[in-house]
Each structure stands twice: as structure tokens, then as C-alpha cells.
Design a protein around this motif. Structure first.
Motif, PDB file in Angstrom:
ATOM      1  N   GLU A 143      -0.038   4.228  -0.842  1.00 60.15           N
ATOM      2  CA  GLU A 143      -0.503   5.367  -0.155  1.00 60.15           C
ATOM      3  C   GLU A 143      -0.879   5.506   0.775  1.00 60.15           C
ATOM      4  O   GLU A 143      -0.728   6.797   1.156  1.00 60.15           O
ATOM      5  CB  GLU A 143      -2.107   5.353  -0.692  1.00 60.15           C
ATOM      6  N   ALA A 144      -0.673   4.419   1.937  1.00 60.26           N
ATOM      7  CA  ALA A 144      -0.691   4.677   3.427  1.00 60.26           C
ATOM      8  C   ALA A 144       0.560   5.085   3.622  1.00 60.26           C
ATOM      9  O   ALA A 144       0.925   5.674   4.320  1.00 60.26           O
ATOM     10  CB  ALA A 144      -1.283   3.004   3.501  1.00 60.26           C
ATOM     11  N   SER A 159       1.107  -1.180   0.242  1.00 56.23           N
ATOM     12  CA  SER A 159      -0.178  -0.273   0.218  1.00 56.23           C
ATOM     13  C   SER A 159       0.938   1.030  -0.486  1.00 56.23           C
ATOM     14  O   SER A 159       0.894   2.312   1.235  1.00 56.23           O
ATOM     15  CB  SER A 159      -0.665   0.231   1.358  1.00 56.23           C
ATOM     16  N   LEU A 217       8.624   3.131  -0.445  1.00 54.66           N
ATOM     17  CA  LEU A 217       6.992   3.492  -0.593  1.00 54.66           C
ATOM     18  C   LEU A 217       6.640   1.934  -2.250  1.00 54.66           C
ATOM     19  O   LEU A 217       5.890   1.714  -2.178  1.00 54.66           O
ATOM     20  CB  LEU A 217       6.701   3.653  -1.904  1.00 54.66           C
ATOM     21  N   ARG A 267       3.262   6.678   1.885  1.00 52.65           N
ATOM     22  CA  ARG A 267       2.967   8.193   2.088  1.00 52.65           C
ATOM     23  C   ARG A 267       2.732   9.109   2.852  1.00 52.65           C
ATOM     24  O   ARG A 267       2.857  10.454   3.312  1.00 52.65           O
ATOM     25  CB  ARG A 267       2.768   8.594   0.159  1.00 52.65           C
ATOM     26  N   SER A 268       0.938   8.593   2.615  1.00 56.30           N
ATOM     27  CA  SER A 268       0.659   9.136   3.976  1.00 56.30           C
ATOM     28  C   SER A 268       1.250   9.359   5.026  1.00 56.30           C
ATOM     29  O   SER A 268       1.324  10.744   6.259  1.00 56.30           O
ATOM     30  CB  SER A 268      -0.734   8.954   4.246  1.00 56.30           C
TER      31      SER A 268
END
Length: 242
Positions: free
Chosen positions: A90-91, A88, A110, A93-94
Motif C-alpha cells: 500500500e505504501a 507494505s 509492490l 502504491r502511494s
């Protein structure tokens, strides 16, 4: 605590991580050590990466020393997790952005990771939890009150608990959470907390005394002598043939 996420390209093996299910017990409840990422409300198991110049087991021991302040923990490797569902970016990155780090400076974080999972068992009063650079906190949560965990970490907890329950009797001699000397009642309380159900006192005592893993000591006097329980310790393991 690290001041920034690791530079994986330079210092660590690519695509390989570890995660740890750290069970804690102090006489009543079974708990698990969980971290919360900065400014996200997201929770996960403590983990880390394997240095290019260290073994996998040494990497895990190093990470746990940094997180708990304890060394020489009894660790059991129980599963390797490599599902695509744990990937994931995206997670991640957050998480980086919420901690004030530019994701483009850490492209390896990432990427996809296969994680080797371990569990350990200890007295949580002996631990000084220390969060890493991406976490607000590292705290103990009762097994029945765990927050939702990121990625596949809920599955890790379930598998670790099953492995611990299946290997409990053979795991005892290396356990880190009971006092050096303890009563049969304290040992039974530990079993019940881990198994999640009561056990018959008489049959438990008989099985433990016949197992050969306990050594009996003097009674613990705290009132009437007729109520004083014997103290026990785990018997030293015998070496094999020389």
C-alpha cells in the motif's frame, strides 16, 4: 537521475534490494543522508536493486555513485532485513501514484523484498546529493533530528550506528570523511560525534598514538609555536607475508 522506476522483471534480480546508511561528518556533527518521496512527506534511506549482470557490492557502489557523485567509498555490509513488517504494498502504491506513475505498470515494486544493508562514512561536504525518480530531495539530517522513516529504516539506522561504534577503530583506516592530514583533536571530535558522548582527551590521545594506525607529520602552525599541534594521517596498511 532515472526518468522512471526500474523495470525489475527485465533488468534486476527479483525480491532482492539494498539500503544504505550513509553517515556524514565534517568536523562537528554526525549526519545521515535521507530521501523524501514526492508529494508524500515520507522519508527513507537511499537504496536500490541488483542488476542481473552485476554483483551485490557493485550494485551498491553504482547506486551510491548515482546518489552522491562519489566512487570508491568504503562500505560495510552489516545486516540483512527480511521481516514481514517491511512488506507494505500500500505504501509503495502511494509512492508511485504520488510521482505520477501507474502502479499496475510496476507490479514488481509492490512485491516483497529482502534488503541487504550497508553503511559508509564520509565528509558530507564532498557529496552532491541527487534524488531518484520517486524522490523530491536527498538531504543530510543530523543524527539527533532524523524524521520518522518508512518500513524498517529506523531499525537499519540503529543497527548501522551500533555496528559503526563497535568497529570504529578498525574502520578508521578506510574512512572517507577526514582530511588527508588531521590533528588528534579533530580525530577526537569525530569519535565523540559517532559515539554520542565525550571521551577523555589524555586517554584518547594515548590510545591512538599507541594503536599503530597513525603516522605523525609536521606541526600545524596557526599562531604561537608552542600551541602548534602535530598533524597525523592514517598509516598505510602493511601487506601480509608474500
Amino acid at each position: 537521475m532515472e526518468n522512471a522506476p526500474p523495470n525489475l522483471a527485465a533488468d534486476y534480480l527479483p525480491h532482492l534490494a539494498y539500503d544504505c546508511v550513509i553517515f556524514g561528518f565534517s568536523g562537528e556533527r554526525l549526519k545521515i543522508l535521507i530521501l523524501e518521496y514526492h508529494n508524500t512527506g515520507w522519508f527513507a534511506l537511499p537504496g536500490g536493486f541488483v542488476g542481473r549482470q552485476e554483483s551485490l557490492d557493485d550494485a551498491v557502489k553504482r547506486g551510491l555513485l548515482e546518489r552522491t557523485g562519489l566512487d570508491n567509498l568504503h562500505l560495510e555490509q552489516f545486516h540483512t532485513f527480511g521481516s514481514m513488517q517491511r512488506f507494505s504494498p500500500e505504501a509503495m502504491r502511494s509512492i508511485l501514484e504520488a510521482s505520477g506513475f501507474a502502479p499496475e505498470n510496476y507490479p514488481q515494486l509492490l512485491d516483497r523484498f529482502v534488503s541487504v544493508a550497508y553503511y559508509s562514512l564520509l565528509n558530507y561536504h564532498h557529496v552532491s546529493p541527487t534524488p531518484d525518480a520517486l524522490a523530491d530531495s536527498l538531504q543530510w539530517y543530523p543524527l539527533e533530528e532524523l524524521p520518522p522513516l518508512l518500513f524498517d529504516h529506523n531499525e537499519m539506522v540503529s543497527r548501522a550506528l551500533a555496528a559503526l561504534r563497535n568497529n570504529l577503530d578498525t574502520f578508521l583506516a578506510g574512512v572517507n570523511m577526514l582530511p588527508a592530514q588531521f590533528t588528534i583533536g579533530e580525530l577526537q571530535s569525530m569519535h565523540e560525534a559517532i559515539l554520542g558522548e565525550p571521551v577523555n582527551r589524555a586517554s584518547f590521545q594515548r590510545r591512538m598514538l599507541q594503536s599503530g594506525i597513525l603516522q605523525r607529520h609536521e606541526k600545524r602552525y596557526s599562531g604561537g609555536a608552542h600551541k602548534a599541534p602535530y598533524l597525523y594521517s592514517f598509516a598505510a596498511k602493511k601487506d601480509g607475508p608474500q
